[in-house]
Design a protein around this motif. Structure first.
Motif, short mmCIF file in Angstrom:
data_model
loop_
_atom_site.label_atom_id
_atom_site.label_comp_id
_atom_site.label_asym_id
_atom_site.label_seq_id
_atom_site.Cartn_x
_atom_site.Cartn_y
_atom_site.Cartn_z
N ASP A 161 2.06 11.29 15.19
CA ASP A 161 1.72 9.87 15.06
C ASP A 161 0.26 9.62 14.67
N GLU A 164 -0.70 7.91 9.05
CA GLU A 164 0.07 6.87 8.38
C GLU A 164 -0.09 7.06 6.88
N LEU A 179 0.78 4.96 3.66
CA LEU A 179 1.20 3.59 3.38
C LEU A 179 1.23 3.30 1.89
N THR A 200 5.29 6.51 5.40
CA THR A 200 5.70 6.03 6.72
C THR A 200 5.80 4.51 6.79
N GLY A 201 5.31 3.82 5.76
CA GLY A 201 5.38 2.37 5.79
C GLY A 201 4.90 1.76 4.49
N SER A 238 12.93 -2.05 1.87
CA SER A 238 12.97 -1.51 3.22
C SER A 238 14.41 -1.32 3.70
N LYS A 266 4.84 -2.20 7.37
CA LYS A 266 3.87 -2.07 8.45
C LYS A 266 2.85 -3.20 8.47
N TYR A 267 2.50 -3.72 7.30
CA TYR A 267 1.48 -4.78 7.23
C TYR A 267 1.84 -5.77 6.13
N GLY A 286 5.62 -6.94 9.59
CA GLY A 286 4.76 -5.97 10.22
C GLY A 286 3.57 -6.67 10.87
N THR A 287 2.43 -5.99 10.86
CA THR A 287 1.21 -6.58 11.42
C THR A 287 0.53 -7.44 10.37
#
Length: 245
Positions: free
Chosen positions: A118, A121, A123, A155-156, A183, A191-192, A214-215
């Motif tokens: 983890d 990331e 992206l 990962t995103g 997605s 993720k964002y 996401g965020t």
């Protein structure tokens, strides 16, 4: 734990802008931050041009000199290894969005794999207002290519849909709809969602599914693009060159 963020994506997606924002936000939290400018594709708008700003934020910038060269992976400097060897809190890679750019990461595959779970990331920065990412199929194709050449699993995704100075509310909405479909088909999460504060705030009030937002990431604009100067710098101003921006 050291956190690493690799930003890849199509030409004109806004990777460098986001890399600066992520780095400045990390530094503001007091994190020891390194920013690596490995964009071998669109070298006119590189993070190097914001070197003084980065230094003022006490961020270390690693930026190979790609001027006047046919870039090869072997040209990457030894300083890139500092991302793995030194005791950083946050490391951010800004990587070009074609095979040459993403292949550069493949050289460090074992180093990435040695990170704690983890800690990494990867992206994909998506701007659907650019031709190479203008359809679901194109986004998926480019994403698959980048994974193959970089030897890293994405990962995103980041919805960074914009039209520079003329960005309006429809950019985030349209980006949301298309990236949501990507997605759902690929399983890669969003993720964002990034944008200027006022546009992002308006978008968030519209009741879209948080799973595909996401965020929320409010951003400041640092990479002021002098498009006219860039166009004048081209040896030949062909339309097919401009469509990739």
């Amino acid at each position: 734990m050291k956190k690493m963020m690799v930003l890849i994506g199509n030409y004109g997606s806004g990777k460098s802008e986001l890399a600066l924002n992520f780095a400045f936000q990390a530094a503001a939290r007091g994190e020891r931050t390194e920013l690596l400018d490995l964009d071998m594709v669109n070298t006119y708008f590189r993070l190097t041009e914001r070197g003084k700003q980065v230094e003022m934020k006490e961020i270390r910038l690693v930026s190979p000199n790609f001027a006047n060269s046919g870039i090869e992976t072997l040209s990457l400097p030894a300083e890139v290894a500092s991302a793995f060897a030194m005791d950083w809190d946050t490391v951010i890679f800004d990587v070009g969005g074609d095979a040459v750019g993403s292949t550069a990461l493949g050289r460090y595959h074992e180093d990435f794999m040695a990170l704690e779970p983890d800690a990494l990331e990867v992206l994909n920065v998506v701007n659907i207002r650019r031709p190479l990412a203008g359809t679901v199929e194109r986004i998926m194709h480019l994403q698959e290519e980048m994974q193959i050449h970089s030897r890293l699993k994405i990962t995103g995704m980041i919805n960074n849909t914009n039209l520079a100075e003329v960005t309006g509310p429809d950019e985030l909405r349209d980006g949301y709809a298309m990236i949501r479909e990507v997605s759902e088909k690929t399983g890669v999460p969003v993720k964002y969602t990034a944008g200027k504060s006022e546009l992002l705030e308006q978008f968030l009030k519209e009741g879209h599914d948080p799973k595909y937002i996401g965020t929320p990431l409010p951003i400041d604009i640092y990479m002021r693009r002098d498009w006219n100067s860039w166009i004048e710098s081209l040896p030949e101003k062909r339309p097919q060159q401009l469509e990739y921006l």
